[in-house]
Design an enzyme around this catalytic site. Structure first.
Site, PDB file in Angstrom:
ATOM      1  N   LYS A  44      43.661  82.906 -34.100  1.00  0.00           N
ATOM      2  CA  LYS A  44      42.270  82.990 -34.545  1.00  0.00           C
ATOM      3  C   LYS A  44      41.354  82.449 -33.450  1.00  0.00           C
ATOM      4  O   LYS A  44      41.826  81.834 -32.486  1.00  0.00           O
ATOM      5  CB  LYS A  44      42.091  82.242 -35.858  1.00  0.00           C
ATOM      6  CG  LYS A  44      42.432  80.781 -35.777  1.00  0.00           C
ATOM      7  CD  LYS A  44      42.389  80.144 -37.153  1.00  0.00           C
ATOM      8  CE  LYS A  44      42.810  78.712 -37.076  1.00  0.00           C
ATOM      9  NZ  LYS A  44      42.137  77.852 -38.023  1.00  0.00           N
ATOM     10  N   TYR A 265      20.947  62.338 -15.081  1.00  0.00           N
ATOM     11  CA  TYR A 265      19.980  62.049 -16.145  1.00  0.00           C
ATOM     12  C   TYR A 265      20.258  60.702 -16.803  1.00  0.00           C
ATOM     13  O   TYR A 265      21.408  60.367 -17.095  1.00  0.00           O
ATOM     14  CB  TYR A 265      20.050  63.128 -17.230  1.00  0.00           C
ATOM     15  CG  TYR A 265      19.494  64.465 -16.787  1.00  0.00           C
ATOM     16  CD1 TYR A 265      18.153  64.590 -16.419  1.00  0.00           C
ATOM     17  CD2 TYR A 265      20.306  65.594 -16.764  1.00  0.00           C
ATOM     18  CE1 TYR A 265      17.640  65.815 -16.024  1.00  0.00           C
ATOM     19  CE2 TYR A 265      19.804  66.822 -16.381  1.00  0.00           C
ATOM     20  CZ  TYR A 265      18.471  66.929 -16.007  1.00  0.00           C
ATOM     21  OH  TYR A 265      17.970  68.134 -15.623  1.00  0.00           O
TER      22      TYR A 265
HETATM   23  C1  LIG Z   1      45.972  78.183 -42.409  1.00  0.00           C
HETATM   24  C2  LIG Z   1      46.301  77.767 -41.017  1.00  0.00           C
HETATM   25  N1  LIG Z   1      47.558  77.904 -40.574  1.00  0.00           N
HETATM   26  C3  LIG Z   1      47.914  77.532 -39.322  1.00  0.00           C
HETATM   27  C4  LIG Z   1      47.004  77.006 -38.447  1.00  0.00           C
HETATM   28  C5  LIG Z   1      47.437  76.566 -37.066  1.00  0.00           C
HETATM   29  O1  LIG Z   1      47.259  75.185 -36.935  1.00  0.00           O
HETATM   30  P1  LIG Z   1      47.559  74.409 -35.564  1.00  0.00           P
HETATM   31  O2  LIG Z   1      46.657  75.010 -34.541  1.00  0.00           O
HETATM   32  O3  LIG Z   1      47.184  72.998 -35.870  1.00  0.00           O
HETATM   33  O4  LIG Z   1      48.968  74.603 -35.256  1.00  0.00           O
HETATM   34  C6  LIG Z   1      45.681  76.848 -38.865  1.00  0.00           C
HETATM   35  C7  LIG Z   1      44.701  76.273 -37.955  1.00  0.00           C
HETATM   36  O5  LIG Z   1      43.815  75.565 -38.288  1.00  0.00           O
HETATM   37  C8  LIG Z   1      45.328  77.244 -40.187  1.00  0.00           C
HETATM   38  O6  LIG Z   1      44.080  77.113 -40.635  1.00  0.00           O
END
Ligand SMILES: Cc1ncc(COP(=O)(O)O)c(C=O)c1O
Length: 376
Positions: A44, A265
């Site tokens: 994602k 700054y």
């Molecule tokens: C439902 C879900 N599964 C898996 C993951 C993967 O998590 P991570 O990046 O901590 O391994 C996430 C990430 O937030 C998630 O929201």
């Protein structure tokens, strides 16, 4: 009449480099922890800022890809990925179900409204869904006492052909661990059919053995990209993870400070003695956190030194004391791997900004050019 001005592009030296071999190595690490479970690569947020297309070569050995956005699913299909893709938050509107059918996506069902959409959906293609339990995270999912009713409702729908069971741990990276949530999940689902999907990176790396009997699918994200899910308790080296992304730039100026001179700054850093300061073409508009203060580690020509003063929009300043040979044009590594192979873990930079590696990766700015090295 003046001839038209031809302005040659003058790219700033900043560059993000994606390392597919490191991603592949990390995939191997999490696979080793996953036992027989199949592995969703969580991609994602544009593969946690790495870019779906750039990360693809390193992660294509996964069993499936978990993400949120339909465009990202489209991208994976365009890369000729025919295997499973899971929408981690499921459908936001009814028409998303058409796209699920068209692209062959599996999707999470976490609320009644999503079951209503399915019930109203006219489809020739039954859908595979992952029914999410809120076992303690209190973000998405059906509470344990509501879960079986949701399952029964889904089970009765002709639009659904297979129901998998899923939950997400909130404290896998800390002392609480996963036991309480896992027990809640097990108590409700023990006699339900269907595959189970549990475990982010922290759960997998820290509790892999305890999970082995419970999870058909694991869902690591951050570990794939080379960041420790439980920093600072453990660092990436502890988990044998390699940086999937390096952010590099160059010195564009050098300043000789006298004792009492200050930098940047707010004049937040004042030299206590004569010293050389390097000005790096990287600022918060590139995604480098403005909250990083004096002392944040930086590599100059592969030598570890520190940021001094405030990060500004396009530049930051570093102490050149440990790198007397540094000059305009010297290579700077903001995080990741220097040319010499020395690594500056993204987690250390994130910690200096009071945040986590996830945020830095995801915040890489669109203006930063991205290259992919060592293509597989
Ligand atoms: C439902 C879900 N599964 C898996 C993951 C993967 O998590 P991570 O990046 O901590 O391994 C996430 C990430 O937030 C998630 O929201």
């Amino acid at each position: 009449m003046h001839p038209p001005l031809l302005i040659a592009p003058l790219p700033r030296p900043i560059l993000a480099t994606i390392h597919p071999q490191a991603l592949r190595h990390n995939l191997g690490r999490v696979r080793a922890a996953a036992g027989d479970a199949r592995l969703w690569a969580t991609v994602k947020a544009n593969a946690y800022g790495h870019g779906i297309a750039a990360a693809w070569a390193g992660l294509r050995g996964a069993d499936g890809f978990a993400l949120l956005d339909l465009q990202e699913a489209e991208q994976l299909r365009a890369l000729d990925w025919r295997g499973p893709i899971l929408l981690l938050e499921g459908c936001f509107e009814a028409r998303d179900l058409e796209h699920c059918s068209r692209l062959g996506l599996w999707h999470v069902v976490h609320c009644e409204a999503q079951i209503d959409m399915l019930a109203a959906h006219k489809t020739q293609v039954p859908q595979r869904v992952f029914l999410k339990m809120n076992s303690g995270m209190n973000r998405l999912g059906f509470r344990p006492e509501r879960y079986r009713a949701a399952w029964t409702r889904l089970h009765a729908l002709p639009q659904v052909d297979e129901i998998s069971l899923m939950t997400h741990f909130s404290q896998a990276d800390g002392p609480e661990g996963i036991a309480a949530q896992l027990a809640r999940f097990e108590a409700v689902t023990a006699d339900l059919p269907g595959e189970r999907s549990l475990a982010n990176s922290a759960a997998l790396l820290r509790h892999g053995a305890a999970l082995a009997a419970h999870s058909d699918w694991v869902r690591p994200g951050i570990a794939l990209y080379g960041s420790a899910p439980d920093h600072p308790e453990h660092d990436a080296a502890h988990w044998q993870l390699q940086p999937g992304m390096s952010l590099s730039s160059r010195l564009i100026a050098v300043q000789e400070l006298q004792s009492g001179d200050s930098v940047g700054y707010g004049a937040t850093f004042t030299a206590g003695q004569p010293m050389r300061i390097g000005v790096v073409a990287c600022g918060y508009a590139d995604g480098y956190p403005r909250h990083c203060g004096t002392g944040t580690p930086v590599l100059v020509e592969g030598v570890r030194t520190r940021l001094v003063g405030r990060v500004s929009m396009d530049m930051l300043t570093v102490d050149l004391t440990p790198v007397p040979q540094a000059k305009v044009g010297s290579a700077v590594t903001l995080w990741g791997r220097a040319e010499s192979g020395v690594v500056l873990p993204i987690d250390e930079v994130a910690a200096a900004a009071g945040t986590v590696g996830y945020e830095l990766m995801c915040a890489l700015s669109a203006r930063v050019p991205v290259q992919v090295d060592d293509p597989l």
